[in-house]
Design an enzyme around this catalytic site. Sequence first.
Site, PDB file in Angstrom:
ATOM      1  N   HIS A 109       0.740  -1.337  -0.110  1.00  0.00           N
ATOM      2  CA  HIS A 109       0.041   0.111   0.001  1.00  0.00           C
ATOM      3  C   HIS A 109       0.990   1.205  -0.084  1.00  0.00           C
ATOM      4  O   HIS A 109       1.422   1.735   0.964  1.00  0.00           O
ATOM      5  CB  HIS A 109      -0.986  -0.171   0.952  1.00  0.00           C
ATOM      6  N   HIS A 117      -2.734   7.046  -0.728  1.00  0.00           N
ATOM      7  CA  HIS A 117      -3.660   7.671   0.123  1.00  0.00           C
ATOM      8  C   HIS A 117      -3.223   8.157   1.398  1.00  0.00           C
ATOM      9  O   HIS A 117      -3.918   8.181   2.549  1.00  0.00           O
ATOM     10  CB  HIS A 117      -4.658   6.427   0.337  1.00  0.00           C
ATOM     11  N   TYR A 134      -0.667   7.374   3.202  1.00  0.00           N
ATOM     12  CA  TYR A 134       0.024   6.441   4.277  1.00  0.00           C
ATOM     13  C   TYR A 134       1.471   6.716   4.232  1.00  0.00           C
ATOM     14  O   TYR A 134       1.879   7.374   3.562  1.00  0.00           O
ATOM     15  CB  TYR A 134      -0.476   5.109   4.386  1.00  0.00           C
TER      16      TYR A 134
END
Length: 441
Positions: A251, A254, A256
């Site tokens: 990931h 977004h 993070y």
Amino acid sequence: MVDHFTLQRRRRRTIGFIKMENRGGAEAEPQPEHVEKKNAIHLLTPFKMGPFHLSHRLKIRDVNFFIAQFGMDYFVGILKHIVVMIKSVVRTQKIVLAPLTRQRSYNNVPQPHAILYYSQRTTKGGFLIAEATGVSDTAQGYPQTPGIWTKEQVEAWKPIVDGVHAKGGIFFCQIWHVGRVSNQDFQPNGQAPISSSDKPLVPQLRANGVDVGQFSPPRRLRTDEIPQIVNDFRLAARNAIEAGFDGVEIHGAHGYLIDQFLKDQINDRTDQYGGSLENRCRFALEIVEAIANEIGADRVGIRLSPFANYMESGDSNPEALGLYMAESLNKYGILYCHMVEPRMKTVGEKCDTPHSLLPMRKAFNGTFLVAGGYDREDGNKAVAEGYADLVVYGRIFLANPDLPKRFELDAPLNKSPVFGVITMPFTCLQYNVDLPPHVGL
């Protein structure tokens, strides 16, 4: 000994049976070629993603049945007809279940009810990406989200993965670290969250549109601490494979932790992890390299959102960022790159934009996935025009566990629920009835 004419009759009868079963009833007249192309569902056309065949099979009699009934000679006689017709039997799913944060993993341990959630959305050959899963005890920023850094967590994932595999699905675990999108309540010993910077994050409305996240001021990672975070991702990837997952998705989107290094709105470092575009991408690429070396590049994907401004994570030149990452990833030969559309700058809201993911799609050598507000029509168009290989669906897949079948039949969709919060009733299209909701999921 069966005579020649009897064999011919059986052969014609068998071929007719296969045709009728694949068409769901009586044999229909062949459609003109131009009609087939016009009505083609490109989201359900053949595709191979590295070592994974994303195909599910419609009903067909088992080959062993024919051999047992009629003998090997008979089977060989009709084999060429089966090979020709197999193209009408196999459908490949280019419809992917997005990683959706569910917040139902008590004490960061996945729970048995997740078996139902994921298996509901599995078809043979379907590709699913699990909800974001923490790589360490410092990675958490939301209540009751799963982890994969302990033995207990790995064991808890196993039956969930088995449930997907039992239905023939392909399952990747999305691994993350939230970085500064956290507060001291989620951190071990009440310490400050870590980030690329010490810039604080203002309170943010959560994706469910109700809760407001409160964040503690982060602590800037020292240069000598960064290898430990890279190692946390590596170990999490190893644990995911031990749990039975087919691979992992990193990931990097977004707002993070990885995104906090990528984006110049946040990253104000002056060491080798900050400043230039190459330096800001270094952390992400070190993680990619470590994981590819650990579990194999053909089991690794990454999610990126260069154009998004989630969690105050904008960039001054998102197209250059996305293009650099797409080109750099080729060095490692990873399986796929999963990018979020430029139109999705904030949670759940589409906006008009002149930007496109096409330059990144052209630059990346592997499988290219797109996400961000897609429906059946524009997802089909994206695949048909070569804009993407696979299309990732979140909200509407959450509300419609049988989404591939609905797309195939162009059936109505349930209304999308609040993002990632509830499991909706599973509609059985075959009998046109709604089964009751699964209480307590």
